[in-house]
Design an enzyme around this catalytic site. Structure first.
Site, PDB file in Angstrom:
ATOM      1  N   PRO A   1      11.281 -64.844 -15.042  1.00  0.00           N
ATOM      2  CA  PRO A   1      11.147 -63.842 -16.096  1.00  0.00           C
ATOM      3  C   PRO A   1      11.649 -62.446 -15.713  1.00  0.00           C
ATOM      4  O   PRO A   1      11.498 -62.024 -14.572  1.00  0.00           O
ATOM      5  CB  PRO A   1       9.641 -63.803 -16.370  1.00  0.00           C
ATOM      6  CG  PRO A   1       8.999 -64.420 -15.185  1.00  0.00           C
ATOM      7  CD  PRO A   1       9.987 -65.412 -14.641  1.00  0.00           C
ATOM      8  N   ASN A   2      12.224 -61.818 -16.711  1.00  0.00           N
ATOM      9  CA  ASN A   2      12.718 -60.434 -16.648  1.00  0.00           C
ATOM     10  C   ASN A   2      14.025 -60.280 -15.880  1.00  0.00           C
ATOM     11  O   ASN A   2      14.628 -59.199 -15.891  1.00  0.00           O
ATOM     12  CB  ASN A   2      11.653 -59.475 -16.074  1.00  0.00           C
ATOM     13  CG  ASN A   2      10.376 -59.507 -16.899  1.00  0.00           C
ATOM     14  OD1 ASN A   2      10.430 -59.262 -18.105  1.00  0.00           O
ATOM     15  ND2 ASN A   2       9.244 -59.840 -16.295  1.00  0.00           N
TER      16      ASN A   2
ATOM     17  N   ARG B   1      16.874 -53.046 -15.374  1.00  0.00           N
ATOM     18  CA  ARG B   1      15.457 -53.036 -15.023  1.00  0.00           C
ATOM     19  C   ARG B   1      15.253 -52.410 -13.638  1.00  0.00           C
ATOM     20  O   ARG B   1      15.771 -52.927 -12.649  1.00  0.00           O
ATOM     21  CB  ARG B   1      15.022 -54.500 -14.997  1.00  0.00           C
ATOM     22  CG  ARG B   1      13.697 -54.762 -14.415  1.00  0.00           C
ATOM     23  CD  ARG B   1      13.557 -56.236 -14.061  1.00  0.00           C
ATOM     24  NE  ARG B   1      12.187 -56.501 -13.677  1.00  0.00           N
ATOM     25  CZ  ARG B   1      11.830 -57.510 -12.926  1.00  0.00           C
ATOM     26  NH1 ARG B   1      12.718 -58.384 -12.507  1.00  0.00           N
ATOM     27  NH2 ARG B   1      10.559 -57.676 -12.610  1.00  0.00           N
TER      28      ARG B   1
ATOM     29  N   TYR C   1      15.939 -53.115  -7.992  1.00  0.00           N
ATOM     30  CA  TYR C   1      16.719 -54.356  -8.110  1.00  0.00           C
ATOM     31  C   TYR C   1      18.235 -54.144  -8.126  1.00  0.00           C
ATOM     32  O   TYR C   1      18.991 -55.116  -8.171  1.00  0.00           O
ATOM     33  CB  TYR C   1      16.278 -55.120  -9.370  1.00  0.00           C
ATOM     34  CG  TYR C   1      14.821 -55.518  -9.335  1.00  0.00           C
ATOM     35  CD1 TYR C   1      14.371 -56.462  -8.403  1.00  0.00           C
ATOM     36  CD2 TYR C   1      13.882 -54.956 -10.204  1.00  0.00           C
ATOM     37  CE1 TYR C   1      13.030 -56.827  -8.347  1.00  0.00           C
ATOM     38  CE2 TYR C   1      12.543 -55.317 -10.159  1.00  0.00           C
ATOM     39  CZ  TYR C   1      12.118 -56.248  -9.232  1.00  0.00           C
ATOM     40  OH  TYR C   1      10.791 -56.609  -9.170  1.00  0.00           O
TER      41      TYR C   1
ATOM     42  N   ASN D   1      14.810 -67.933  -7.721  1.00  0.00           N
ATOM     43  CA  ASN D   1      14.097 -66.656  -7.732  1.00  0.00           C
ATOM     44  C   ASN D   1      13.097 -66.771  -8.883  1.00  0.00           C
ATOM     45  O   ASN D   1      13.448 -66.527 -10.048  1.00  0.00           O
ATOM     46  CB  ASN D   1      15.046 -65.475  -7.952  1.00  0.00           C
ATOM     47  CG  ASN D   1      14.289 -64.153  -7.919  1.00  0.00           C
ATOM     48  OD1 ASN D   1      13.051 -64.135  -7.938  1.00  0.00           O
ATOM     49  ND2 ASN D   1      15.020 -63.051  -7.882  1.00  0.00           N
TER      50      ASN D   1
ATOM     51  N   ALA E   1       8.178 -63.100 -11.275  1.00  0.00           N
ATOM     52  CA  ALA E   1       6.714 -62.955 -11.251  1.00  0.00           C
ATOM     53  C   ALA E   1       5.983 -64.293 -11.144  1.00  0.00           C
ATOM     54  O   ALA E   1       4.844 -64.340 -10.645  1.00  0.00           O
ATOM     55  CB  ALA E   1       6.253 -62.189 -12.481  1.00  0.00           C
TER      56      ALA E   1
ATOM     57  N   GLU F   1      14.070 -70.064  -1.559  1.00  0.00           N
ATOM     58  CA  GLU F   1      13.459 -69.052  -2.436  1.00  0.00           C
ATOM     59  C   GLU F   1      14.127 -67.700  -2.161  1.00  0.00           C
ATOM     60  O   GLU F   1      14.301 -67.327  -1.006  1.00  0.00           O
ATOM     61  CB  GLU F   1      11.960 -68.991  -2.088  1.00  0.00           C
ATOM     62  CG  GLU F   1      11.165 -67.961  -2.838  1.00  0.00           C
ATOM     63  CD  GLU F   1       9.689 -67.958  -2.375  1.00  0.00           C
ATOM     64  OE1 GLU F   1       9.258 -68.881  -1.636  1.00  0.00           O
ATOM     65  OE2 GLU F   1       8.988 -67.002  -2.743  1.00  0.00           O
TER      66      GLU F   1
ATOM     67  N   HIS G   1      14.253 -63.502  -3.210  1.00  0.00           N
ATOM     68  CA  HIS G   1      13.774 -62.291  -3.895  1.00  0.00           C
ATOM     69  C   HIS G   1      14.747 -61.165  -3.592  1.00  0.00           C
ATOM     70  O   HIS G   1      15.106 -60.948  -2.420  1.00  0.00           O
ATOM     71  CB  HIS G   1      12.362 -61.911  -3.436  1.00  0.00           C
ATOM     72  CG  HIS G   1      11.396 -62.994  -3.721  1.00  0.00           C
ATOM     73  ND1 HIS G   1      10.966 -63.282  -4.995  1.00  0.00           N
ATOM     74  CD2 HIS G   1      10.845 -63.919  -2.907  1.00  0.00           C
ATOM     75  CE1 HIS G   1      10.169 -64.319  -4.952  1.00  0.00           C
ATOM     76  NE2 HIS G   1      10.075 -64.739  -3.702  1.00  0.00           N
TER      77      HIS G   1
ATOM     78  N   ARG H   1       6.039 -54.251  -0.922  1.00  0.00           N
ATOM     79  CA  ARG H   1       5.594 -53.800  -2.236  1.00  0.00           C
ATOM     80  C   ARG H   1       4.085 -54.044  -2.411  1.00  0.00           C
ATOM     81  O   ARG H   1       3.357 -54.187  -1.442  1.00  0.00           O
ATOM     82  CB  ARG H   1       6.447 -54.481  -3.312  1.00  0.00           C
ATOM     83  CG  ARG H   1       7.939 -54.115  -3.157  1.00  0.00           C
ATOM     84  CD  ARG H   1       8.799 -54.756  -4.213  1.00  0.00           C
ATOM     85  NE  ARG H   1       8.453 -54.268  -5.552  1.00  0.00           N
ATOM     86  CZ  ARG H   1       8.875 -54.861  -6.677  1.00  0.00           C
ATOM     87  NH1 ARG H   1       9.656 -55.951  -6.615  1.00  0.00           N
ATOM     88  NH2 ARG H   1       8.526 -54.372  -7.852  1.00  0.00           N
TER      89      ARG H   1
HETATM   90  C1  DQA Z   1      11.369 -60.546  -7.551  1.00  0.00           C
HETATM   91  C2  DQA Z   1      10.066 -59.980  -6.961  1.00  0.00           C
HETATM   92  C3  DQA Z   1       8.885 -60.336  -7.844  1.00  0.00           C
HETATM   93  O1  DQA Z   1       7.682 -59.825  -7.296  1.00  0.00           O
HETATM   94  C4  DQA Z   1       9.066 -59.720  -9.220  1.00  0.00           C
HETATM   95  O2  DQA Z   1       8.005 -60.108 -10.080  1.00  0.00           O
HETATM   96  C5  DQA Z   1      10.387 -60.027  -9.826  1.00  0.00           C
HETATM   97  C6  DQA Z   1      11.579 -60.091  -8.982  1.00  0.00           C
HETATM   98  C7  DQA Z   1      12.598 -60.088  -6.742  1.00  0.00           C
HETATM   99  O3  DQA Z   1      13.666 -60.683  -6.955  1.00  0.00           O
HETATM  100  O4  DQA Z   1      12.523 -59.163  -5.938  1.00  0.00           O
HETATM  101  O5  DQA Z   1      10.510 -60.125 -11.040  1.00  0.00           O
HETATM  102  O6  DQA Z   1      11.313 -61.962  -7.489  1.00  0.00           O
END
Ligand code: DQA
Length: 149
Positions: free
Chosen positions: A10-11, A18, A23, A74, A77, A98, A100, A107
């Site tokens: 998501p997002n 964003r 990011y 990825n 959240a 995985e 990020h 964080r």
């Molecule tokens: C994320 C880190 C997560 O905590 C966050 O909710 C994201 C992006 C990252 O790519 O750094 O949406 O996965």
């Protein structure tokens, strides 16, 4: 030629717009283009997906069970909340990396735990969108090792 799934939670559709201080400025389309280029250089195909819905990510993991040689994920959240995505990944027997974009460990404490890490063969965090490239390289080398066995 093998198929590598690259799944985004998501997002991440808002990447580039964003919180760019966290990011970066690259969009998800830029990331997809870079992933495509690298995968074809390495002789592989990719399926690149993003969803804001947990069930769609689970369905793509199930699809990968049929034809995927590896998954780069990825989960955004969902990383920190989803036992369902962990369960789905536990049904997948090929490499899982995985990714990020940000360094989740630097964080908020709620980002320090990942359900997905219970299954992932490797975790990349804090290397920006370059993390996707490194994850693809790792999946490709694990595919090569498995093919030699
Ligand atoms: C994320 C880190 C997560 O905590 C966050 O909710 C994201 C992006 C990252 O790519 O750094 O949406 O996965």
């Amino acid at each position: 030629m093998s198929l590598i799934y690259i799944l985004n939670g998501p997002n991440l559709n808002l990447l580039g717009k964003r919180q760019p201080h966290i990011y970066g400025h690259e969009t998800l389309a830029d990331v997809e283009a870079d992933c495509c280029r690298l995968a074809s250089e390495l002789g592989h195909d990719i399926r690149f997906h993003q969803s804001n819905r947990e069930y769609e990510i689970i369905d793509w993991i199930h699809e990968a069970r049929e034809d995927g040689a590896g998954i780069v994920i990825n989960p955004a959240a969902f990383t920190h909340t989803s036992v369902a995505i962990l369960d789905a990944l536990n049904t997948f027997e090929q490499p899982v990396i995985e990714v990020h974009i940000s360094n989740v460990h630097k964080r908020e404490p709620f980002r320090h735990h990942s359900f997905v890490s219970h299954r992932a063969d490797g975790v990349i965090a804090g290397l920006g969108t370059e993390g996707y490239q490194l994850a693809i390289r790792r999946v490709a080398s694990l595919i090569e090792v498995a093919a030699k066995k």
